[in-house]
Design a protein around this motif. Structure first.
Motif, PDB file in Angstrom:
ATOM      1  N   GLY A 170       0.727  -1.092   0.047  1.00 11.32           N
ATOM      2  CA  GLY A 170       0.128   0.020   0.006  1.00 11.32           C
ATOM      3  C   GLY A 170       0.713   1.251  -0.156  1.00 11.32           C
ATOM      4  O   GLY A 170       0.411   2.412   0.146  1.00 11.32           O
ATOM      5  N   ILE A 171       2.126   1.175  -0.025  1.00 10.33           N
ATOM      6  CA  ILE A 171       3.000   2.392   0.009  1.00 10.33           C
ATOM      7  C   ILE A 171       4.168   2.210  -1.033  1.00 10.33           C
ATOM      8  O   ILE A 171       4.532   1.068  -1.636  1.00 10.33           O
ATOM      9  CB  ILE A 171       3.577   2.550   1.337  1.00 10.33           C
ATOM     10  CG1 ILE A 171       4.647   1.364   1.749  1.00 10.33           C
ATOM     11  CG2 ILE A 171       2.570   2.552   2.552  1.00 10.33           C
ATOM     12  CD1 ILE A 171       5.718   1.827   2.858  1.00 10.33           C
ATOM     13  N   ARG A 172       4.706   3.483  -1.473  1.00 14.03           N
ATOM     14  CA  ARG A 172       5.951   3.308  -2.037  1.00 14.03           C
ATOM     15  C   ARG A 172       6.884   4.220  -1.333  1.00 14.03           C
ATOM     16  O   ARG A 172       6.702   5.268  -0.597  1.00 14.03           O
ATOM     17  CB  ARG A 172       5.422   3.958  -3.598  1.00 14.03           C
ATOM     18  CG  ARG A 172       4.356   3.372  -4.241  1.00 14.03           C
ATOM     19  CD  ARG A 172       4.286   3.973  -5.773  1.00 14.03           C
ATOM     20  NE  ARG A 172       5.064   3.588  -6.875  1.00 14.03           N
ATOM     21  CZ  ARG A 172       5.115   3.678  -8.076  1.00 14.03           C
ATOM     22  NH1 ARG A 172       4.360   4.792  -8.447  1.00 14.03           N
ATOM     23  NH2 ARG A 172       5.876   3.225  -8.849  1.00 14.03           N
ATOM     24  N   GLY A 173       8.000   3.926  -1.599  1.00 11.39           N
ATOM     25  CA  GLY A 173       9.211   4.830  -1.042  1.00 11.39           C
ATOM     26  C   GLY A 173       9.760   5.707  -1.937  1.00 11.39           C
ATOM     27  O   GLY A 173       9.721   5.559  -3.325  1.00 11.39           O
ATOM     28  N   LEU A 174      10.436   6.675  -1.589  1.00 12.99           N
ATOM     29  CA  LEU A 174      11.198   7.870  -2.243  1.00 12.99           C
ATOM     30  C   LEU A 174      12.598   8.043  -1.589  1.00 12.99           C
ATOM     31  O   LEU A 174      12.660   8.289  -0.464  1.00 12.99           O
ATOM     32  CB  LEU A 174      10.582   9.053  -2.280  1.00 12.99           C
ATOM     33  CG  LEU A 174       9.403   9.130  -3.265  1.00 12.99           C
ATOM     34  CD1 LEU A 174       8.557  10.660  -2.973  1.00 12.99           C
ATOM     35  CD2 LEU A 174       9.965   9.334  -4.670  1.00 12.99           C
TER      36      LEU A 174
END
Length: 215
Positions: A155-159
């Motif tokens: 449910g998330i994406r990293g940066l």
């Protein structure tokens, strides 16, 4: 961000220390797609060497603009206060002739953004963030194959925001007379509203280092 010579960071250690002193929440600014306004996102972040680490929800609207243009800005502000005009009046002039201003500290990072999507890489990004925000380790293991984080990772994406430039500003009237700055810090401490006391602390810290401003 416009920076007068007397508002500039005195050295890299100044802004690094300020960031490390609990200033770990800022605004991510992303270029909009053609015909659309820029996107801004308030978020916590973690410093990781020469990069900032962030994670955001997958439905966040930043992803397509970042894929189109990875040049982003991340801005952190704090220790701000409004300074009334009478506090800045020159000796021998009417108090109402004083011109008000704002005091604040700000650090602006120009970055190249890289999206982190692989499950183990996202888990490692979260581990680094948790090491900063919950250093006591009072949380479940962050593992793609274990609950509770494993089922939440999709449910998330990293940066990873690789820093290409840093611009820091500490706006506390350093070009004004020592007596005036000392008095303003006293007034801020006495008023003690919102961030007045931290702003006074920044002014006195800069006063101690700068003394009488010399171009």
């Amino acid at each position: 961000m416009f920076i007068q010579p007397w508002d500039a960071a005195l050295d890299d250690a100044e802004w690094r220390t300020w960031i490390a002193d609990g200033h770990d929440f800022g605004i991510l600014s992303v270029n909009g797609l053609p015909g659309h306004a820029p996107i801004t996102v308030p978020t916590h972040f973690t410093v990781d060497g020469a990069a900032l680490l962030v994670h955001l929800a997958r439905p966040n609207p930043v992803w397509k603009p970042i894929e189109a243009d990875p040049n982003v800005t991340f801005t952190v502000t704090g220790d701000y206060a409004f300074i009334p005009g009478p506090w800045r009046t020159r000796p021998g002039t009417e108090p109402t002739d004083g011109v008000p201003t704002s005091y604040y500290a700000a650090v602006q990072f120009t970055c190249q953004a890289a999206i982190v999507d692989e499950p183990e890489e996202k888990a490692e990004l979260l581990r680094r963030q948790m090491a900063h925000f919950q250093p006591d380790g009072d949380h479940a293991p962050i593992d793609p194959g274990r609950p509770p984080y494993g089922r939440m990772l999709p449910g998330i994406r990293g940066l990873r925001l690789d820093i290409t430039e840093v611009r820091a500003k500490f706006k506390y009237d350093d070009h004004k007379p020592v007596e005036q700055r000392t008095d303003t810090a006293r007034r801020l401490t006495g008023r003690a509203a919102a961030l007045d006391v931290p702003a006074a602390a920044q002014q006195l810290r800069r006063l101690d280092r700068v003394g009488v401003w010399k171009p």
